[in-house]
Design an enzyme around this catalytic site. Structure first.
Site, short mmCIF file in Angstrom:
data_model
loop_
_atom_site.label_atom_id
_atom_site.label_comp_id
_atom_site.label_asym_id
_atom_site.label_seq_id
_atom_site.Cartn_x
_atom_site.Cartn_y
_atom_site.Cartn_z
CB SER A 115 -4.17 -8.14 6.81
OG SER A 115 -3.77 -6.87 7.28
CG ASP A 126 -4.57 1.29 12.54
OD1 ASP A 126 -4.73 1.42 13.77
OD2 ASP A 126 -3.90 0.37 12.03
NE ARG A 170 -1.63 1.57 13.78
CZ ARG A 170 -0.80 0.57 13.51
NH1 ARG A 170 0.42 0.58 14.05
NH2 ARG A 170 -1.15 -0.41 12.72
CG ASP A 188 -1.95 -1.11 1.18
OD1 ASP A 188 -1.81 -2.01 0.35
OD2 ASP A 188 -2.88 -1.08 1.99
#
Length: 402
Positions: free
Chosen positions: A178, A126, A97, A16
């Site tokens: 993933s 996210d 995060r 990505d």
């Protein structure tokens, strides 16, 4: 599209973000700086990442070592709250995060960027976590979320996009699952897990041994805790990150820390994942064991209420808020007396505190004994119970009168 001159991209080196670099240059006509956060995802994930970013079109690539800071300033404070999302999830992705977003913002301000970019999809949590942090730390910067703008909707499309531009990538169509990893945990989603009737298979677990294949002999580890923080393991003083790495290895060998959960995402979608948090599970058990000795009933109840609220704040990306700071401060205050030592037994996927002691323990064998004692008068309990249940007694008498 708004005009930007320089954008700092949260770059992972995956498919990505490799496609995002040329896409930003083509669609925003801007300089792209890649920012990589080392949060303990492993050397394999970081190997050659700078070269990969530059080959994709980035003007520069900055790699920040955040491992120690993440464990010390984000994971340990969260541990003190006891936060566990929906009763099972130890918030592995969520806790990484805030520090990634903070370091990305700092990088952007340092290089004079006027925009931030992430590679989060429009379906997940996210995107909210990153953008909430951006808003709290640098609201003046433009935020770009390609997955909400571009028309690339599949792995095949992303691979074709890179091939057309002769940008090398190691990604293939064969990727089924993933995954997201940091020092605290690794998550696995997709593949067979998308059908909740399917059992997880060996491909769904990466770090930990299957508990059925774990050693038949239990192993014990000793953890020393000061003010709610682990400072030594098996008699050796360790930094927060060192302790986590050590306990990850111990826990993984015994299959500790596996959960298979269907959780409620913030955006309203339910998702299923297999999460492995071996060292974190041991740490959580150790802290809770000392709390049992030290915290009185009301304090423990309050700490539990902090845990529930904090779990949602952290999961929802609200780390940089006054409420979250207040909860962390309250948990930290309660942890001032959480000092002690715990011996934990690791066996076939389970971790059990088998020995615990604290200089601040409120447990008294003299008072708790079932044998004869000279410190407690049983007759005193009668008056206490009569007053404690007085409201119920009055209510019942009223009902009788009616």
């Amino acid at each position: 599209m708004s005009k930007v001159n320089k954008v700092v991209l949260a770059y992972s080196g995956g498919l990505d973000t490799s496609a995002i670099i040329p896409w930003l240059k083509e669609n925003y006509d801007c300089e792209v700086v890649a920012f990589v956060a080392d949060v303990g995802q492993g050397e394999a994930e970081l190997e050659g990442i700078e070269e990969k970013a530059l080959a994709s079109g980035a003007s520069a690539c900055y790699i920040a070592d955040l491992k120690e800071e993440m464990v010390k300033d984000y994971i340990y404070p969260s541990l003190k709250t006891g936060a566990v999302y929906e009763g099972k999830y130890l918030l592995g992705t969520s806790m990484a995060r805030p520090i990634i977003a903070k370091a990305q913002v700092e990088c952007a301000l340092e290089v004079g960027a006027d925009a931030l970019c992430h590679g989060c999809t429009g379906k997940g949590n996210d995107q909210v976590r990153f953008e909430s942090a951006y808003a709290a730390l640098a609201p003046q910067l433009t935020v770009i979320a390609p997955w909400r703008e571009w028309d690339l909707r599949s792995r095949e499309a992303l691979l074709d996009y890179l091939a057309e531009r002769q940008i090398p990538t190691t990604a293939t169509l064969e990727k089924i699952y993933s995954r997201d990893a940091n020092a605290w945990h690794i998550s696995t989603e997709g593949g067979v897990l998308e059908d909740t009737w399917n059992q997880s298979n060996e491909l769904c677990w990466v770090w930990t041994k299957d508990p059925e294949d774990a050693p038949n002999t239990p192993e014990q580890v000793s953890v020393q805790i000061e003010k709610g923080e682990i400072v030594a393991v098996d008699g050796k003083a360790m930094s927060p990150y060192e302790a986590l790495v050590y306990l990850n290895e111990k826990g993984a060998e015994h299959g500790v820390g596996r959960i298979d959960i269907v959780e409620n995402r913030l955006v309203g979608i339910k998702s299923r994942g297999c999460y492995e948090t071996p060292g974190g599970t041991i740490m959580m058990e150790a802290l809770r064991a000392v709390e049992q000795l030290v915290l009185d009933k009301d304090s423990f109840e309050f700490r539990e209420s902090i845990a529930l609220k904090a779990s949602h704040l952290i999961y929802d990306g609200r780390w940089f808020t006054p409420l979250c700071r207040s909860l962390l401060a309250a948990a930290n205050e309660l942890a001032q007396d959480v000092n002690g030592e715990v011996v934990l037994k690791l066996y076939k996927g389970q971790v059990t505190a088998v020995q615990k002691r604290s200089p601040n323990s409120l447990y008294s064998e003299e008072f708790a004994t079932f044998g004869e004692d000279e410190v407690y008068d049983h007759s005193h309990a009668g008056g206490f119970i009569r007053l404690y249940s007085l409201a119920s007694r009055i209510r019942a008498l009223n009902e009788q009168k009616k």
